[in-house]
Design a protein around this motif. Structure first.
Motif, PDB file in Angstrom:
ATOM      1  N   TYR A  18       0.683  -1.169   0.029  1.00 62.99           N
ATOM      2  CA  TYR A  18      -0.265   0.041  -0.027  1.00 62.99           C
ATOM      3  C   TYR A  18       1.051   1.242   0.080  1.00 62.99           C
ATOM      4  CZ  TYR A  18      -3.673  -3.271   1.688  1.00 62.99           C
ATOM      5  OH  TYR A  18      -4.634  -4.032   1.774  1.00 62.99           O
ATOM      6  N   ARG A  19       0.502   2.374  -0.484  1.00 66.90           N
ATOM      7  CA  ARG A  19       1.029   3.485  -0.590  1.00 66.90           C
ATOM      8  C   ARG A  19       0.378   4.712  -0.782  1.00 66.90           C
ATOM      9  NH1 ARG A  19       2.454   7.319  -4.145  1.00 66.90           N
ATOM     10  NH2 ARG A  19       4.718   8.629  -3.864  1.00 66.90           N
ATOM     11  N   ARG A  20       0.652   5.780   0.108  1.00 63.64           N
ATOM     12  CA  ARG A  20      -0.389   7.072  -0.014  1.00 63.64           C
ATOM     13  C   ARG A  20       0.656   8.144   0.423  1.00 63.64           C
ATOM     14  NH1 ARG A  20      -5.490   8.443   2.968  1.00 63.64           N
ATOM     15  NH2 ARG A  20      -4.447  10.471   2.621  1.00 63.64           N
TER      16      ARG A  20
ATOM     17  N   TYR B  61       7.054   2.034   5.930  1.00 56.15           N
ATOM     18  CA  TYR B  61       8.217   2.823   5.518  1.00 56.15           C
ATOM     19  C   TYR B  61       7.309   4.205   5.424  1.00 56.15           C
ATOM     20  CZ  TYR B  61      10.135  -1.710   4.167  1.00 56.15           C
ATOM     21  OH  TYR B  61      10.647  -2.619   3.976  1.00 56.15           O
ATOM     22  N   VAL B  62       8.243   5.376   6.073  1.00 57.87           N
ATOM     23  CA  VAL B  62       7.793   6.494   6.087  1.00 57.87           C
ATOM     24  C   VAL B  62       8.987   7.512   5.446  1.00 57.87           C
ATOM     25  CG1 VAL B  62       6.891   8.751   7.386  1.00 57.87           C
ATOM     26  CG2 VAL B  62       6.091   6.187   8.197  1.00 57.87           C
ATOM     27  N   ASN B  63       8.554   8.059   4.505  1.00 58.46           N
ATOM     28  CA  ASN B  63       9.699   8.727   3.598  1.00 58.46           C
ATOM     29  C   ASN B  63      11.075   7.968   3.528  1.00 58.46           C
ATOM     30  OD1 ASN B  63       7.952  11.038   3.352  1.00 58.46           O
ATOM     31  ND2 ASN B  63       8.710  11.778   5.428  1.00 58.46           N
ATOM     32  N   GLY B  64      10.613   6.505   3.385  1.00 62.95           N
ATOM     33  CA  GLY B  64      11.924   5.643   3.081  1.00 62.95           C
ATOM     34  C   GLY B  64      12.461   5.035   4.331  1.00 62.95           C
ATOM     35  N   LYS B  65      12.155   5.375   5.542  1.00 58.99           N
ATOM     36  CA  LYS B  65      12.630   5.042   6.824  1.00 58.99           C
ATOM     37  C   LYS B  65      11.754   3.780   7.167  1.00 58.99           C
ATOM     38  CE  LYS B  65      13.889   6.044  11.479  1.00 58.99           C
ATOM     39  NZ  LYS B  65      13.851   6.932  12.748  1.00 58.99           N
TER      40      LYS B  65
ATOM     41  N   ILE C 144       3.684   7.373   3.108  1.00 55.49           N
ATOM     42  CA  ILE C 144       3.623   6.031   3.639  1.00 55.49           C
ATOM     43  C   ILE C 144       3.744   4.886   2.790  1.00 55.49           C
ATOM     44  CG2 ILE C 144       2.462   4.720   5.602  1.00 55.49           C
ATOM     45  CD1 ILE C 144       1.367   7.196   6.541  1.00 55.49           C
ATOM     46  N   VAL C 145       4.263   4.024   2.853  1.00 52.98           N
ATOM     47  CA  VAL C 145       4.412   2.608   2.311  1.00 52.98           C
ATOM     48  C   VAL C 145       4.280   1.617   3.404  1.00 52.98           C
ATOM     49  CG1 VAL C 145       5.630   0.973   0.797  1.00 52.98           C
ATOM     50  CG2 VAL C 145       6.044   3.352   0.505  1.00 52.98           C
TER      51      VAL C 145
END
Length: 316
Positions: A37-39, A66-70, A98-99
């Motif tokens: 999922y991503r948004r 993952y938030v901004n890649g972290k 967010i991923v």
């Protein structure tokens, strides 16, 4: 627990899977083992100086965020809620990403609670549901804030036992805090209580009376004990609470019930840690709190966290 300021992230997410997805509500209609999922979202300027928490009501089953890649530590479990402090991963301004990656192997994973879900449904067994299925939301909080409220009715005493668990980043030590609880019935105040954390005393375990193992005296009907511990990142997946108690005892980890030990145990007994309690454990700082109510006989309480099925003590 409800705060007035929060943001709901329900709605449309970008979605990808081995092919597509699963449940009928998603418009897909088949199971997938791995989904993404991503948004994007933005953070209100009014939230400046606050910690930002990302809450998941439930995601089935193993979830990595993952938030901004972290990346954040994976969560295992399809029915319990959990929270991430994403403050340090946020950009100073503009859109945030967010991923969410989810794995759900269902009955191909022996350690997974699946109920009547199956990869090959039939009869009373139905197609497994993968992914986000409860509300996702953001919430701003103070650096030191209430992380959890545990409410336990005591019908015999006509009382409500309230446990307030504070939270803060690992590099912030929470100072002694006074908590005031007010109970209302249709807007009318029916009870008040105040708890002052500065009144807590310290002493070595075990706690009790009239026993050679007692190192700190306890002679009342009830006792609360707590301890802050630091844990490594590579904890075993299955943990247990090793406890000796007289009589009824409950163990909380970061405000979440991890074990319920009724009656009396005159020797250390291992109780499987609840899924929610295990999920509440995190690398670094954790707070263990124990309540024990003595009904008859001598008082005694001591406990530790052990690897399930092993003798070696992880932390006592």
């Amino acid at each position: 627990m409800v705060r007035s300021d929060w943001r709901n992230l329900n709605g449309s997410w970008e979605f990808a899977a081995a092919q597509k997805g699963e449940a009928a509500l998603s418009g897909v209609g088949r199971h997938e083992d791995h989904v993404w999922y991503r948004r994007n979202f933005t953070v209100s300027s009014k939230w400046g100086g606050k910690r930002v928490l990302l809450h998941f009501g439930a995601v089935n089953w193993e979830t990595t965020v993952y938030v901004n890649g972290k990346s954040f530590p994976a969560h295992k479990g399809g029915y319990d809620e959990w929270t991430l402090d994403i403050t340090d991963a946020l950009a100073a301004s503009g859109p945030q990403e967010i991923v969410v990656g989810v794995d759900n192997l269902v009955d191909a994973n022996p350690g997974q609670a699946i109920g009547t879900q199956r990869l090959k449904p039939g009869g009373i067994l139905y197609t497994a549901a993968t992914g986000i299925w409860q509300t996702v939301w953001l919430e701003p909080v103070s650096t030191a804030h209430i992380g959890n409220l545990d409410l336990t009715p005591d019908i015999d005493s006509n009382a409500l036992r309230v446990t307030v668990t504070p939270e803060a980043p690992d590099n912030v030590r929470i100072k002694a805090t006074q908590v005031k609880i007010t109970a209302l019935d249709r807007g009318k105040v029916v009870g008040e209580a105040t708890g002052d954390a500065s009144a807590w005393k310290t002493g070595p375990a075990g706690f009790g009376h009239d026993s050679n193992s007692v190192r700190t005296e306890w002679t009342t009907d009830d006792i609360w004990i707590r301890r802050e511990i630091d844990l490594p990142a590579n904890l075993p997946a299955k943990l247990a609470v090793s406890i000796i108690h007289g009589d009824d005892a409950q163990v909380y980890i970061n405000g979440v019930l991890a074990a319920d030990a009724p009656d009396y145990a005159g020797q250390y007994t291992d109780i499987a840690m609840t899924d929610a309690g295990r999920a509440a454990l995190k690398p670094g700082k954790n707070v263990i709190a124990v309540h024990c109510h003595n009904r008859v006989g001598g008082q005694f309480i001591d406990m530790g966290i052990v690897k399930a099925g092993a003798v070696a003590n992880v932390q006592r």
